[in-house]
Motif scaffolding. Structure first.
Motif, mmCIF file in Angstrom:
data_model
loop_
_atom_site.group_PDB
_atom_site.id
_atom_site.type_symbol
_atom_site.label_atom_id
_atom_site.label_comp_id
_atom_site.label_asym_id
_atom_site.label_seq_id
_atom_site.Cartn_x
_atom_site.Cartn_y
_atom_site.Cartn_z
ATOM 1 N N LYS A 48 -30.990 8.497 39.597
ATOM 2 C CA LYS A 48 -32.446 8.404 39.447
ATOM 3 C C LYS A 48 -33.180 9.482 40.235
ATOM 4 O O LYS A 48 -34.198 9.993 39.802
ATOM 5 N N GLU A 49 -32.652 9.807 41.425
ATOM 6 C CA GLU A 49 -33.389 10.690 42.333
ATOM 7 C C GLU A 49 -32.803 12.090 42.420
ATOM 8 O O GLU A 49 -33.432 12.993 42.976
ATOM 9 N N GLY A 50 -31.596 12.269 41.903
ATOM 10 C CA GLY A 50 -30.963 13.586 41.960
ATOM 11 C C GLY A 50 -31.295 14.406 40.718
ATOM 12 O O GLY A 50 -31.948 13.920 39.793
ATOM 13 N N TRP A 51 -30.832 15.650 40.709
ATOM 14 C CA TRP A 51 -30.928 16.478 39.502
ATOM 15 C C TRP A 51 -29.982 15.917 38.465
ATOM 16 O O TRP A 51 -28.932 15.385 38.813
ATOM 17 N N ASN A 53 -27.474 25.001 29.291
ATOM 18 C CA ASN A 53 -28.774 25.376 28.720
ATOM 19 C C ASN A 53 -29.480 24.174 28.097
ATOM 20 O O ASN A 53 -30.376 24.308 27.281
ATOM 21 N N GLY A 54 -29.044 22.965 28.502
ATOM 22 C CA GLY A 54 -29.659 21.746 27.966
ATOM 23 C C GLY A 54 -30.409 20.995 29.039
ATOM 24 O O GLY A 54 -31.168 21.592 29.806
ATOM 25 N N THR A 55 -30.148 19.691 29.166
ATOM 26 C CA THR A 55 -30.927 18.859 30.087
ATOM 27 C C THR A 55 -30.301 18.754 31.476
ATOM 28 O O THR A 55 -30.982 18.397 32.430
ATOM 29 N N THR A 56 -28.992 19.047 31.599
ATOM 30 C CA THR A 56 -28.373 18.931 32.924
ATOM 31 C C THR A 56 -28.737 20.150 33.778
ATOM 32 O O THR A 56 -28.834 21.265 33.281
#
Ligand code: SN0
Length: 317
Positions: free
Chosen positions: A72-75, A86-89
């Motif tokens: 929840k709080e990390g990248w 190149n996506g959401t991570t």
């Protein structure tokens, strides 16, 4: 102890239980051992008992503790090696784990299974990446396939509450409405098969656990037969190992929920559950609020399980 990810990391189970019971009597005797040592607790999934009891255990040993709810709080974490990000991570587990290892002396990790891909879950991909890249001792706070701190607390509880030398311990499947991990029953079975108990597992057909955890256990599909003369009844839902993560016969096994009537042929058994429990689905109010329940006592013992493990890890630093 260099890490605590399963019963296989323990050289002497009886000694570890004895250590936990001694710490319960004298919680602050080792405050010097953890002085200036940092415990990191990293959660990829929710927690109540594991978080609070492990943090308390660390503080009892004189350590400091930091908690990161990384989901929840990390990248957003990338887990795949070779990924083009190149996506959401945003951050790869390689860097995340390695950096956490710079800040802490011992790291606890919780990572549930996806319950989609058995090979991936049972090879403990995410958990093992933490072990590989963080560079400090790792304690499992429940991985995809095991929950050893829970199992140790369970063995401590059985040791304290048993009224016969070699108790009969029954692990029974219970109903649920969604597929849950096999980690708690796998781990409980793995510990009980090594403890001085008569161990019986009962579940509906189709809920067989992986045999790597159950070797030495008696397995039956007849719950009332299993419960005869039981001293401890350990209640847990789990999803199927084959077909993986599914719930065969969903809705047809509601009578597997224990009530006071189910307890009549037991040896006045104590009922255990790792919690959280869904009332009147997995376990009836009358069991949870009645004299059979050892569940709160069991949850209390999570502190002494964690403290015994952390003490041995600190001694090996
Ligand atoms: C987890 C499990 O492994 O079964 C954690 C137990 C310590 N339990 C759940 O995820 C319960 C979720 C629910 O919806 O009841």
């Amino acid at each position: 102890m260099k890490q605590f990810t399963s019963v296989h990391d323990v050289t002497n189970i009886d000694a570890l239980v004895a250590e936990a019971l001694s710490l319960k009597q004298n919680p602050y005797a080792d405050q010097q051992l953890g002085k200036n040592k940092m415990m990191g607790l990293v959660f990829l999934n929710p927690s109540l008992r594991t978080r609070m009891s492990t943090q308390k255990a660390a503080l009892n040993l004189g350590m400091n503790a930091m908690v990161l709810n990384i989901d929840k709080e990390g990248w957003a974490l990338e887990l795949q090696d070779g990924a083009i990000m190149n996506g959401t991570t945003v951050e790869h587990i390689r860097e995340a784990a390695a950096v956490l290892g710079q800040y802490v002396d011992v790291i606890g990790v919780r990572s549930f299974p996806g319950l989609k891909n058995r090979g991936e879950d049972y090879s403990e991909t995410i958990f093992n990446k933490f072990v590989e890249f963080c560079g400090v001792p790792v304690v499992s706070l429940e991985s995809a396939t095991r929950h050893p701190l829970q199992s140790l607390a369970d063995l401590i509880t059985i040791t304290e509450l048993k009224t016969v030398e070699r108790p009969k311990v029954v692990l029974t499947w219970a109903p649920h409405i969604k597929p849950l991990p096999q980690a708690v029953p796998n781990s409980f079975a793995e510990w009980m098969c090594r403890a001085d108990v008569d161990f019986v597992i009962t579940h509906p057909k189709g809920y067989e656990l992986s045999t790597q955890f159950t070797e030495g256990a008696t397995i039956t599909h007849n719950q009332s037969e299993a419960l005869k003369n039981a001293d401890f009844v350990y209640v847990k839902n789990w999803s199927a190992y084959e077909p993986y993560g599914e719930m065969p016969g969903l809705g047809t096994y509601d009578d597997w929920m224990l009530t006071n009537k189910s307890m009549q042929n037991t040896n006045n058994a104590k009922v255990m559950h790792c919690l959280p429990v869904r009332r009147n689905l997995e376990l009836s109010d009358e069991i949870l609020d009645g004299s059979h329940s050892a569940i709160i006592h069991e949850a209390g013992n999570r502190v002494w399980a964690a403290q015994a493990v952390l003490k041995q890890i600190l001694q090996g630093l």
